[in-house]
Every structure is written in structure tokens, then in C-alpha cells.
Design a protein around this motif. Structure first.
Motif, PDB file in Angstrom:
ATOM      1  N   LEU A 292       2.020 -12.223   5.475  1.00 22.04           N
ATOM      2  CA  LEU A 292       0.631 -12.399   5.041  1.00 22.04           C
ATOM      3  C   LEU A 292      -0.182 -13.185   6.065  1.00 22.04           C
ATOM      4  N   PHE A 293       0.472 -13.871   7.009  1.00 27.12           N
ATOM      5  CA  PHE A 293      -0.242 -14.669   7.997  1.00 27.12           C
ATOM      6  C   PHE A 293      -0.761 -13.844   9.175  1.00 27.12           C
ATOM      7  N   SER A 294      -0.184 -12.656   9.406  1.00 23.30           N
ATOM      8  CA  SER A 294      -0.570 -11.963  10.639  1.00 23.30           C
ATOM      9  C   SER A 294      -0.373 -10.457  10.621  1.00 23.30           C
ATOM     10  N   THR A 295       0.636  -9.957   9.945  1.00 24.91           N
ATOM     11  CA  THR A 295       1.004  -8.549  10.112  1.00 24.91           C
ATOM     12  C   THR A 295       0.935  -7.735   8.826  1.00 24.91           C
ATOM     13  N   TYR A 296       0.332  -8.286   7.788  1.00 27.42           N
ATOM     14  CA  TYR A 296       0.179  -7.546   6.540  1.00 27.42           C
ATOM     15  C   TYR A 296      -0.373  -6.148   6.796  1.00 27.42           C
TER      16      TYR A 296
ATOM     17  N   LYS B 127       1.574   4.112   5.437  1.00 26.41           N
ATOM     18  CA  LYS B 127       0.646   3.045   5.799  1.00 26.41           C
ATOM     19  C   LYS B 127      -0.786   3.578   5.762  1.00 26.41           C
ATOM     20  N   VAL B 128      -1.620   2.993   4.894  1.00 27.44           N
ATOM     21  CA  VAL B 128      -2.995   3.478   4.753  1.00 27.44           C
ATOM     22  C   VAL B 128      -4.042   2.467   5.223  1.00 27.44           C
ATOM     23  N   LEU B 129      -3.626   1.234   5.511  1.00 33.57           N
ATOM     24  CA  LEU B 129      -4.563   0.235   6.032  1.00 33.57           C
ATOM     25  C   LEU B 129      -3.781  -0.833   6.777  1.00 33.57           C
ATOM     26  N   GLY B 130      -4.251  -1.151   7.985  1.00 35.77           N
ATOM     27  CA  GLY B 130      -3.636  -2.200   8.783  1.00 35.77           C
ATOM     28  C   GLY B 130      -4.693  -2.911   9.599  1.00 35.77           C
ATOM     29  N   SER B 131      -4.252  -3.777  10.510  1.00 31.83           N
ATOM     30  CA  SER B 131      -5.177  -4.498  11.386  1.00 31.83           C
ATOM     31  C   SER B 131      -5.930  -3.503  12.266  1.00 31.83           C
ATOM     32  N   TYR B 132      -7.219  -3.793  12.551  1.00 33.40           N
ATOM     33  CA  TYR B 132      -8.002  -2.834  13.337  1.00 33.40           C
ATOM     34  C   TYR B 132      -9.229  -3.504  13.924  1.00 33.40           C
ATOM     35  N   GLN B 133      -9.881  -2.798  14.858  1.00 29.75           N
ATOM     36  CA  GLN B 133     -11.152  -3.240  15.411  1.00 29.75           C
ATOM     37  C   GLN B 133     -11.960  -2.047  15.883  1.00 29.75           C
TER      38      GLN B 133
ATOM     39  N   GLU C 181       4.628   2.402  12.892  1.00 28.61           N
ATOM     40  CA  GLU C 181       5.684   1.760  13.678  1.00 28.61           C
ATOM     41  C   GLU C 181       5.234   0.455  14.322  1.00 28.61           C
ATOM     42  N   THR C 182       3.942   0.116  14.238  1.00 28.77           N
ATOM     43  CA  THR C 182       3.464  -1.109  14.876  1.00 28.77           C
ATOM     44  C   THR C 182       2.535  -1.861  13.929  1.00 28.77           C
ATOM     45  N   THR C 183       2.528  -3.194  14.082  1.00 31.07           N
ATOM     46  CA  THR C 183       1.587  -4.028  13.327  1.00 31.07           C
ATOM     47  C   THR C 183       0.483  -4.552  14.230  1.00 31.07           C
ATOM     48  N   ASP C 184       0.387  -4.042  15.454  1.00 31.18           N
ATOM     49  CA  ASP C 184      -0.677  -4.445  16.361  1.00 31.18           C
ATOM     50  C   ASP C 184      -2.039  -4.023  15.810  1.00 31.18           C
ATOM     51  N   ILE C 185      -3.087  -4.677  16.298  1.00 34.70           N
ATOM     52  CA  ILE C 185      -4.445  -4.298  15.921  1.00 34.70           C
ATOM     53  C   ILE C 185      -4.746  -2.908  16.470  1.00 34.70           C
TER      54      ILE C 185
END
Length: 453
Positions: free
Chosen positions: A237-241, A276-282, A372-376
Motif C-alpha cells: 500500500l506504500f508504493s506498488t498497490y 490488472k485494471v489500474l496501477g501507477s501511471y502518468q 508483470e511490473t509495478t512501475d509507473i
């Protein structure tokens, strides 16, 4: 509840604040709210209930934080549902604040709140029940519903959520790290377990290699085909949710993702399970958002009388991860029945009205949520063409389409089962056309159209 406060303009809420700025409840707006759930009262007021974030400060009250809104955009802090942690929950868990409340309109009348009491990293935890005649309270505690203890149980009694099956029967989902997500039937009258002491059966879990990192479950019954959709949050929950979904014919499962993998499969690669339907993004020129997760779903009647759905979740600012905010996003269903989430936070239906007709094919800013990744995920400028219908135009209402990315560097054969809809482009501060969908490999894509206005 106590102390009405003044809401912060949404435009400010979507930008990081300087460290130490605006820390009092009067300046919060939708900030400092973890694990949110939103309901609508009979008078049209929206109520958001959330974890007692920053409640360790002597200046911040504990007891389930409450905010209100008239439009799902601007939020006003209203105080707490309780004066601290109810006695039974505090005695069992030693908690100083309450986590992840779920509030539901109860079939027999009134409202039920299921709250969690725990301490970080421990499964000595409890889920309690409180009842009220309206979301505004007053809330009356009814004691513990599920309780787990370190060394005695594998489950962790946190992150409660209630869903109703096709016959109207209530079910409680709960759980997190440790041994996963569980479900058990509730008594339709009392809202307590049908069988006293029942801890339920597991419906989602992850291997020890990733510390069993799954939590924040929510079940929605599909308006299209009646299947049950399980939303969960993976990782930290701190970074890769990130938000994953799976579906089942029965509320008790088995829940399978787009590729047919069961959510209890601990032998499959951990990142491959769950769609996966939502992750970190910009988006280009926009805020970098980190770790969206622990979502609930608000369902209400839209302007045309049909149901419309909104995902409510918290997310962090990548530039300053200690700051977080709640966002509301529109939720749609593809032609194949899979849930997809808007790439843009909700700005109100009037703000999102796109001049119609608008051409769908063209140049877009596109996000691809690689499981496969939690990167933005950065938005990539790419051309999309319509496969079905071949000359699609957006005419003011969400529409199902099939899209194909074009260009020499695109993976050949990719087609996206998508929905196009009006949105608000926060990077460019204007209405825009957006899409969300899932390709034939089970990868989610979202994007916002360039150059419509």
C-alpha cells in the motif's frame, strides 16, 4: 459527528502540497483518506467513510473519518462516527484507530458499518458492526463480527466488505496478508455471521514469495451477466498497490481472471494472477500517481435511469508518497463483460460532456497496465483505429468499440475490447474523449484522445 470543515478546491487536491502544509482537517478535502467507501443518502448527499489516517497525531481524532459531498468531486470533512475505538474492538486488538470501514444500506432498514481494528503487521484483529438510521448517524456499536488472533488463526480480520447474492443474501468478505481473502454468510436480520465463530472460506490468496500480498477486497454483481466480480489490491500500500479483478458464477467462487487462472492459485507466477485494471501511471504533463488501490464501488441511478458505477480508491503522489488522496473514477463494462476503469478522475458529468459527434480513430495518449511490473506506466502517444465498428463516432454516451493500436512498433494483432466515454483531461484542463479496455491477452489499456477541441 463533530466539526464541519471547509473543502479544498479539487484542482489543489490533485497537486502535491509542500511538506507540513495544510495538515488540519479543515484543509483536507479528499486528502488523508485511506480505504474509502462512498454511499448516497436519501437526500442525495454522498458520505465517504475511511481509515483514521494520521490518527496517531493528538490533533487528529480517531473513530472512522467521515466526509460529505454533493457531487462526488468536492469533499468536506465532517468528523468521526465514534469517539475513538469502540471498547470491544479496542480490548481485542489494542488498536488506536479504525481501518477500512464498509457502509451498506441494510435490507431491513437503516445502515450497517463494518469497521476493522488492528495494529500494523499483526493478525490480532477484529471486525466490528455498528448500525445507524442514516449515514449521518448516530452510530451504535453492536460489538465484534469476526475476530482473529496471532498464533491461533491464519486469517486477518480486516478490510471488511459486504456483498449481496442474487437472492439478496448478505455475505462478508475480509482478509489481507497472512492467508488471503475470505467470505462467509451473514444473517439477513442481525448482520452477524449466520454461524457464530465462522471465519469463512478462502477465495483469493498469494504465495509466501510475495508475502501473501492481497487485500482490500470488494465484490460487485455484474449488471450485464449476473456474475460476481472480485476486486482486490495487490502488493504494498506504500508504493506498488494495483487493482486486480476476477469473476465467478457463484459469490463463493471460484474466482478466475481473464486468462482463467484461479485467484487461489499459488503455483502460478504471482504477477500473472488477477487481471490488472489500474496501477501507477502518468499522463504527459500531468501528476504521477502512485499505488492506487483498496477500492470500493458506488452504484447509483444515472440521468437516464440506468445504473452507473464509480470506483472509489486512494492513491499517492509519486513526487511525495507520504501524501495521498481519494479519487473517484467511472467504471464501465466491455462487450465481453469485463470491468474497466476510467484513466481520468471523475470531474462531474457536465464537465465531462464532449461535443458530439467525435471521431474515435486518431491519436491518443495511451496507458498500458502491464501486470508483470509495478512501475509507473507512462502515457505513450499512439494512433488507434476502429476495428468494430470501422467508422465509430462518439455521440455523447459510453459505447463499446474494438480498437487496434497501429504503427511499426506495435505488437501485431493486438485488439482491445473497449468502451469510449466522455471524461475530463486533467493534464490539459478540458473535456476529452477517453477509453478503457482489455486486449485478447488480458492486459488492460486506457487512454485519452488528443486534439478533439
Amino acid at each position: 459527528m463533530k466539526t464541519a470543515e471547509t473543502a479544498m478546491p479539487l484542482a489543489q487536491e490533485l497537486l502535491p502540497l509542500p511538506s507540513g502544509a495544510g495538515q488540519g482537517p479543515s484543509s483536507w478535502g479528499a486528502r488523508h483518506a485511506h480505504d474509502p467507501t462512498v454511499v448516497q443518502d436519501d437526500d442525495g448527499t454522498y458520505y465517504m467513510f475511511s481509515t483514521d489516517a494520521v490518527a496517531n497525531s493528538k490533533d487528529i481524532p480517531a473513530g472512522v473519518h467521515i466526509r460529505t459531498s454533493t457531487d462526488l468531486v468536492q469533499w468536506k470533512y465532517q468528523g468521526t462516527a465514534f469517539d475513538g475505538v469502540p471498547e470491544a474492538a479496542a480490548t481485542w486488538s489494542g488498536a488506536q484507530g479504525l481501518w477500512a470501514p464498509d457502509v451498506v444500506r441494510w435490507p431491513g432498514g437503516g445502515w450497517h458499518m463494518y469497521y476493522s481494528a488492528s495494529t500494523f503487521g499483526s493478525n490480532t484483529s477484529a471486525i466490528g458492526l455498528a448500525v445507524a438510521p442514516s449515514p449521518n448517524g448516530p452510530w451504535e456499536d453492536r460489538g465484534l463480527v469476526v475476530a482473529t488472533r496471532k498464533g491461533e488463526h491464519s486469517q486477518n480480520a480486516i478490510d471488511a466488505a459486504v456483498a449481496f447474492d442474487a437472492d439478496g443474501n448478505p455475505w462478508l468478505t475480509y482478509g489481507s496478508f497472512f492467508s488471503g481473502i475470505y467470505i462467509l454468510p451473514l444473517d439477513p436480520g442481525s448482520g452477524l455471521p449466520k454461524v457464530a465463530g465462522d471465519l469463512g472460506s478462502v477465495i483469493a490468496c498469494r504465495p509466501r514469495s510475495v508475502e501473501g500480498a492481497v487485500e482490500g477486497a470488494f465484490i460487485l454483481r455484474s449488471p450485464q451477466d449476473g456474475r460476481y466480480i472480485l476486486f482486490t489490491s495487490y502488493d504494498s500500500l506504500f508504493s506498488t498497490y494495483n487493482v486486480r479483478v476476477a469473476v465467478a458464477d457463484h459469490i463463493t467462487g471460484p474466482y478466475r481472471d481473464f486468462r482463467g487462472i484461479e485467484m487461489t492459485d499459488v503455483d502460478a507466477p504471482p504477477a500473472a494472477v488477477g487481471t490488472k485494471v489500474l496501477g501507477s501511471y502518468q499522463f504527459d504533463g500531468g501528476t504521477a500517481w502512485l499505488g492506487p488501490g483498496h477500492n470500493s464501488v458506488l452504484t447509483q441511478k444515472g440521468p437516464d435511469g440506468s445504473d452507473e458505477h464509480f470506483v472509489v480508491h486512494h492513491v499517492r503522489f509519486a513526487a511525495e508518497p507520504s501524501q495521498h488522496v481519494v479519487q473517484v473514477r467511472r467504471l464501465f463494462f466491455t462487450a465481453a463483460g469485463w470491468p474497466v476503469i476510467s484513466p481520468q478522475p471523475f470531474a462531474g458529468l457536465r464537465s465531462e460532456a464532449v461535443p458530439a459527434p467525435a471521431e474515435v480513430a486518431g491519436t491518443w495518449q495511451v496507458l498500458r497496465f502491464d501486470p508483470e511490473t509495478t512501475d509507473i506506466a507512462p502515457a505513450v502517444r499512439m494512433d488507434l483505429e476502429c476495428v468494430e465498428p470501422r467508422s465509430a463516432e462518439f455521440r455523447g454516451r459510453p459505447a463499446a468499440v474494438r480498437l487496434r493500436p497501429t504503427g511499426p512498433d506495435r505488437e501485431p494483432g493486438t485488439e482491445i475490447d473497449a468502451v469510449v466515454f466522455g471524461s475530463w483531461d486533467w493534464s490539459r484542463n478540458r473535456p476529452a474523449l477517453s477509453f478503457s479496455g482489455i486486449d485478447q491477452r488480458g492486459v488492460a489499456w486506457s487512454g485519452t484522445r488528443e486534439g478533439l477541441l
